[in-house]
Design a protein around this motif. Structure first.
Motif, PDB file in Angstrom:
ATOM      1  N   ASP A 102       0.801  -1.203   0.000  1.00  0.00           N
ATOM      2  CA  ASP A 102       0.000   0.000   0.000  1.00  0.00           C
ATOM      3  C   ASP A 102       0.834   1.253   0.000  1.00  0.00           C
ATOM      4  N   ILE A 103       2.094   1.110  -0.315  1.00  0.00           N
ATOM      5  CA  ILE A 103       2.940   2.278  -0.440  1.00  0.00           C
ATOM      6  C   ILE A 103       3.746   2.135  -1.701  1.00  0.00           C
ATOM      7  N   LEU A 111      -3.158   8.377   1.726  1.00  0.00           N
ATOM      8  CA  LEU A 111      -4.027   7.866   0.661  1.00  0.00           C
ATOM      9  C   LEU A 111      -3.316   7.835  -0.688  1.00  0.00           C
ATOM     10  N   GLN A 169      -1.450   4.639  -1.587  1.00  0.00           N
ATOM     11  CA  GLN A 169      -2.131   3.362  -1.435  1.00  0.00           C
ATOM     12  C   GLN A 169      -2.458   2.717  -2.790  1.00  0.00           C
ATOM     13  N   VAL A 170      -1.736   1.661  -3.083  1.00  0.00           N
ATOM     14  CA  VAL A 170      -1.984   0.891  -4.305  1.00  0.00           C
ATOM     15  C   VAL A 170      -3.409   0.360  -4.322  1.00  0.00           C
ATOM     16  N   PHE A 227      -6.067   1.431  -2.916  1.00  0.00           N
ATOM     17  CA  PHE A 227      -7.071   2.454  -3.172  1.00  0.00           C
ATOM     18  C   PHE A 227      -7.205   2.727  -4.668  1.00  0.00           C
TER      19      PHE A 227
END
Lengths: 165, 165
Positions: free
Chosen positions: A14-15, A27, A30-31, A33
């Motif tokens: 997520d980074i 946010l 975030q992959v 997202f």
DNA sequence: TGCAAGTATATTGTGCGCAATATAGTTAAT
DNA sequence: ATTAACTATATTGCGCACAATATACTTGCA
């Protein structure tokens, strides 16, 4: 590229790269997202096209499977679409009410539903055949890019499935 | 690579390359299905982690935004998350009931809700800080791959948004 | 000032997604 | 032949997503 958090993994979900705990919760980084938003947006773009066939996107996916192969069970359908009976049973009932699908019973095993298309369901394929083309026009982009996106999603899906033990 | 269908677009969305109308309707060739399945699977993998914080994935996204910036409106939140009030209003009410969020009113404009965190909501950030790391470990994969996936999803999202005129 | 147009949020209704559970049918082992 | 374990589907309940609509508030213009 400062890393303020001890990290036993070299990689990231997520980074974008190794970052601080705070940046990891941003946010923008975030992959997942991005994946989530793109999937929602995709369904939104499909909607007006599918409205003409009186189908939702998940219903369209079911029809895609049945246009390829009839007589399969709910289980087999669920395995292909990565959806369970809690999702598929009511969806299939709606397709039955619309007159596109029949939900018979296997004679060998009374537990299994045998899914088939009505003539209206078969006929719908002709109208649906325009949809991939229309989506292509709506979204554009290089074929190679889309292939790459598909390949990365498939790879991610594989890993995500594996991580559910 | 035979193309049996006249095609004014050089690119493709739901097919890997230029193919027949029949192949275009094949589930295997559908980029959007990969995107959709990967997004579903991603939420499934998040679930056990988020259960510990008593959050769903969309609720987690809202918290990510509010951890970055408080005092924003529902509209601003929706613009950031690509979600509308029909989704956010009940979601925010649930976060309010859980005691993580407050839903005040702007004094300048009585129509706008001003969203803020409670102390419990702020405190939750500490627990959440582990989540990106845990997801990384669950899924693995090269950082560069994930960056590439994010980039492609962001690009797709941009085009999908543009196609909604 | 008054009112039309615009804006922010809320409400309602439908259809997923999925966990948890229930039920009915099948299979296998004793 | 029983019964325990397994399997396929269905049911229930909750929380999204989102279209359509309603309401309340604000702003700008005549």
């Amino acid at each position: 590229m400062a890393t303020t958090q001890p990290n036993t993994c070299v990689n990231s979900v997520d980074i974008a790269k190794n970052v601080s705990a705070d940046d990891a919760l941003c946010l923008e980084n975030q992959v997942c997202f991005s994946l989530y938003s793109a999937a929602n947006a995709m369904v939104r773009v499909y909607r007006p096209l599918l409205d003409k066939l009186d189908l939702t996107y998940p219903q369209y996916l079911v029809m895609l499977v049945l246009w390829e192969e009839q007589g399969i069970s709910v289980k087999t359908l669920g395995d292909k679409l990565f959806l369970d009976s809690g999702t598929l049973t009511p969806l299939l009932k709606r397709l039955e009410v619309k007159g596109f699908v029949t939900r018979g019973r296997s004679e060998q095993d009374e537990r299994v539903r045998v899914l088939a298309l009505t003539s209206a369901g078969i006929a719908l394929k002709t109208q649906a055949s325009e949809i991939p083309h229309l989506m292509r026009c709506k979204v554009g982009g290089e074929a190679s890019e889309l292939q790459a996106l598909k390949a990365m999603c498939d790879q991610a899906l594989k890993k995500l499935h594996a991580s559910i033990d």
